[in-house]
Enzyme design. Structure first.
Site, short mmCIF file in Angstrom:
data_model
loop_
_atom_site.label_atom_id
_atom_site.label_comp_id
_atom_site.label_asym_id
_atom_site.label_seq_id
_atom_site.Cartn_x
_atom_site.Cartn_y
_atom_site.Cartn_z
N ARG A 53 -27.22 62.46 45.67
CA ARG A 53 -28.57 61.30 44.94
C ARG A 53 -27.71 59.38 46.08
O ARG A 53 -28.31 59.40 46.57
CB ARG A 53 -28.83 60.79 43.69
CG ARG A 53 -29.15 61.44 42.45
CD ARG A 53 -29.00 60.53 41.28
NE ARG A 53 -26.93 61.36 41.22
CZ ARG A 53 -27.06 62.46 41.48
NH1 ARG A 53 -27.88 63.92 41.08
NH2 ARG A 53 -25.86 63.12 41.41
N THR A 54 -26.90 59.18 45.89
CA THR A 54 -26.53 57.40 47.07
C THR A 54 -26.39 58.41 48.29
O THR A 54 -27.38 57.67 48.52
CB THR A 54 -25.18 57.76 46.42
OG1 THR A 54 -24.91 57.72 45.21
CG2 THR A 54 -24.77 56.20 46.80
N LYS A 82 -6.85 65.01 59.64
CA LYS A 82 -5.58 64.43 60.33
C LYS A 82 -4.74 63.90 60.19
O LYS A 82 -3.82 63.51 60.77
CB LYS A 82 -6.12 64.76 61.77
CG LYS A 82 -7.26 65.54 62.31
CD LYS A 82 -7.81 65.43 63.40
CE LYS A 82 -8.81 66.49 64.30
NZ LYS A 82 -9.55 66.50 65.52
#
Lengths: 303, 153
Positions: A53-54, A82
């Site tokens: 949703r966000t 990394k």
């Protein structure tokens, strides 16, 4: 907005909140008028944790303002894998975008990122800390359905780790709101949030049983109790079961009760409630777009 | 001259930190970054009888005058401390321990999920609140046993 970043709901005044909600209401009423508002601007989406949703509503919001987005992608496919620090990631990405939306598993991540960034940082969730843009859409939904003054709200579920709860509780201190917190003892509000509420002179009561307060509520804000917060499966099921609602539970509620949930839900709200007038959680989720449009426009134009 | 002053000799020039809570003298030195490497003479009295505190510690550092900001950090673990700046055996100045608004790089956040505990180029910072300290980044409040969270070499 007079702020450079949106890190915590604690930084928001009533004036800040109302300015964003008013702009969101204008956008919701006449979205076409804002179609070119951020043309040429780019928003970076940096989600170090999963989000539906966000992330999608920020993406949609920026595009509906005429802007574009660039997505860091999953942690697995980025330089974070990394070993790059968040500080370096932010310093690099700010060169690609006009603002950064950040979700990160560590509390304080957005605050730290803001110290390394010259572009606005929006905290889209930092561990069990804060989620202030969710709060703005929550407040928008409350204002539309129940009003923000003379409000009696119950906030239920995982209050300890629930970042939406921490932000909402803090923001509500700007309004005439009586806040009831309903949770198992082990998931009470953290000390830092209770401290802030006390400092603000908020009207607060804590309960372990929804029945103690349900009939008084204008809004019931339900949150998910997560399995991983409990040492064993049995304890989880026993406790979580006490904080689920269905139509029987709501017998004692006012007919005008507004039931909200930041979603995703698992089984905290029985599906039979979805078709009733109580259910406001899908409307709440939809409000994410106009409210985040208003927020982004406000941060990017410094108004 | 009282008994405890006899235990630690007078200094000619430097700072006397008195009325430190019993057992905190080594933490005081740690906060101030005093480890003897700079060559200064340091005298300690630990758990010296005190009318006011029951037991107290006392720290005397020769040839170094503490600044107000250094003194203020001590308020976190030694709120009752009194500081005398000594010049030529005489008390030349008395500093009061005042609570600072915040402290940087002195304490470690007890929240293991705080960004200051990750491998990031960030120094811990705590706001000083009424009865404790609060992490500026994750908001965790520490009230009890603040000295347990000292992050000094």
């Amino acid at each position: 907005m007079r702020h450079d970043h949106l890190i915590s709901a604690n930084q928001l005044t009533r004036e800040d909140i109302e300015a964003v909600l008013d702009r969101a209401a204008d956008i919701a009423e006449n979205p076409a008028a804002f179609r070119e508002q951020q043309a040429g601007s780019v928003l970076a989406l940096c989600f170090f944790e999963p989000s539906t949703r966000t992330k999608m509503s920020f993406d949609t919001a920026m595009k509906r303002l005429g802007g574009d987005t660039t997505d860091m992608g999953s942690v697995e496919s980025s330089s974070v894998k990394k070993g790059e620090s968040l500080a370096d990631t932010v310093r690099v990405i700010q060169g690609y975008a006009d603002a950064i939306v950040l979700r990160h598993p560590s509390e304080g991540a957005a605050k730290m990122a803001s110290e390394f960034a010259d572009v606005p940082i929006v905290n889209a969730g930092d561990g069990a800390g804060q989620h202030p843009s969710q709060t703005l859409l929550d407040l928008f939904t409350i204002r539309e359905n129940a009003g923000l003054d003379d409000l009696t709200i119950g906030i239920m579920g995982d209050l300890k780790y629930g970042r939406t709860v921490h932000s909402l509780a803090s923001a509500l201190t700007n309004f005439d709101a009586r806040q009831h917190f309903i949770s198992p003892e082990s998931l009470r509000l953290p000390r830092s949030v209770r401290f802030d509420l006390h400092e603000e002179g908020a009207q607060v009561r804590e309960h372990t049983d929804l029945d103690e307060v349900l009939s008084e509520l204008d809004v019931l804000y339900v949150t998910r109790i997560q399995r991983e917060r409990f040492p064993d499966e049995n304890e989880y099921h026993k406790v979580a079961g006490e904080y689920q609602i269905d139509l029987d539970t709501l017998d004692a509620a006012s007919d005008d009760l507004t039931v909200m949930h930041p979603l995703p839900r698992v089984d905290e709200i029985a599906p039979e409630i979805d078709e009733t007038a109580y259910a406001t959680y899908f409307e709440q989720a939809h409000n994410g777009v106009p409210v985040r449009m208003a927020l982004l426009d406000s941060l990017l134009t410094h108004e | 001259m009282s008994e405890h002053e006899l235990r630690v000799s007078k200094i000619r020039n430097g700072t006397v930190i008195d009325h430190v809570s019993g057992g905190q003298a080594l933490n005081v030195l740690a906060i101030l970054g005093i480890d003897g490497e700079a060559g200064e003479s340091v005298s300690l009295g630990i758990n010296v009888p005190s009318d006011r505190l029951g037991k107290k510690d006392i720290v005397k550092v020769e040839d170094r005058e503490l600044s107000q900001s250094e003194v203020d950090v001590l308020s976190l673990i030694a709120p009752e401390a009194t500081i005398n700046i000594v010049r030529d055996y005489e008390v030349a100045d008395k500093l009061r321990v005042e609570r600072p608004d915040f402290v940087t790089g002195v304490l470690s956040c007890p929240n293991r999920n705080c960004i200051t505990q990750a491998n990031e180029p960030v120094v811990s910072k705590f706001d000083v609140v009424d009865d404790g300290v609060r992490c500026t980044y994750c908001s965790t409040i520490v009230r009890e046993d603040i000295a347990d969270h000292l992050d000094v070499d």
